[in-house]
Enzyme design. Sequence first.
Site: not given
Ligand code: CA2
Length: 143
Positions: A9-10, A17, A22, A73, A76, A97, A99, A106
């Site tokens: 997700p995301n 953002r 990221y 990946n 969340a 995996e 990240h 974090r």
């Molecule tokens: O660091 C990573 O690749 C994560 O898997 C990314 C996830 C996070 O929940 C993991 O803890 C670590 C989040 C994906 C992207 O989230 C965004 C948030 C704001 C703007 C764009 C993407």
Amino acid sequence: MKLLVINGPNINMLGIREPGIYGKNTYHDLLVLIERVAADEGLTIDHFQSNHEGAIVDTIQAAYGSYDGIVINPAAYTHTSVAILDALKAVSIPAVEVHISDVDAREAFRQISYPGLYCEKTIKGQGIDGYRQAILYLKEKYA
Ligand code: CA2
């Protein structure tokens, strides 16, 4: 060799953002990187992104017998999903995996990874280059 890259997700919102966490690369940039690595290394690499846990489980199940490796990946779902862990165990496909951020630096809850209990390697904090590193690891070990 045929690999599958799965993003949770995301991840499709990358670059929009939180560039401090990221990076500036977008999801499109990630797909371009994957296509370039596939061409350079002579690999077939498919990709899948979903915001839905069940869709990710379905995709892992469908990979059974069709892929030699998975780069995942879970985003969340990393920190919550026994279902994704169980799907990886069920298909028994070598998995790495990734990240994008350094989850170890974090919040405490990001330092728990259920899918990571199955994956043979975790690459974190390398930005989108972590996917290239994961692909090369699988190629070197299993091609
Ligand atoms: O660091 C990573 O690749 C994560 O898997 C990314 C996830 C996070 O929940 C993991 O803890 C670590 C989040 C994906 C992207 O989230 C965004 C948030 C704001 C703007 C764009 C993407």
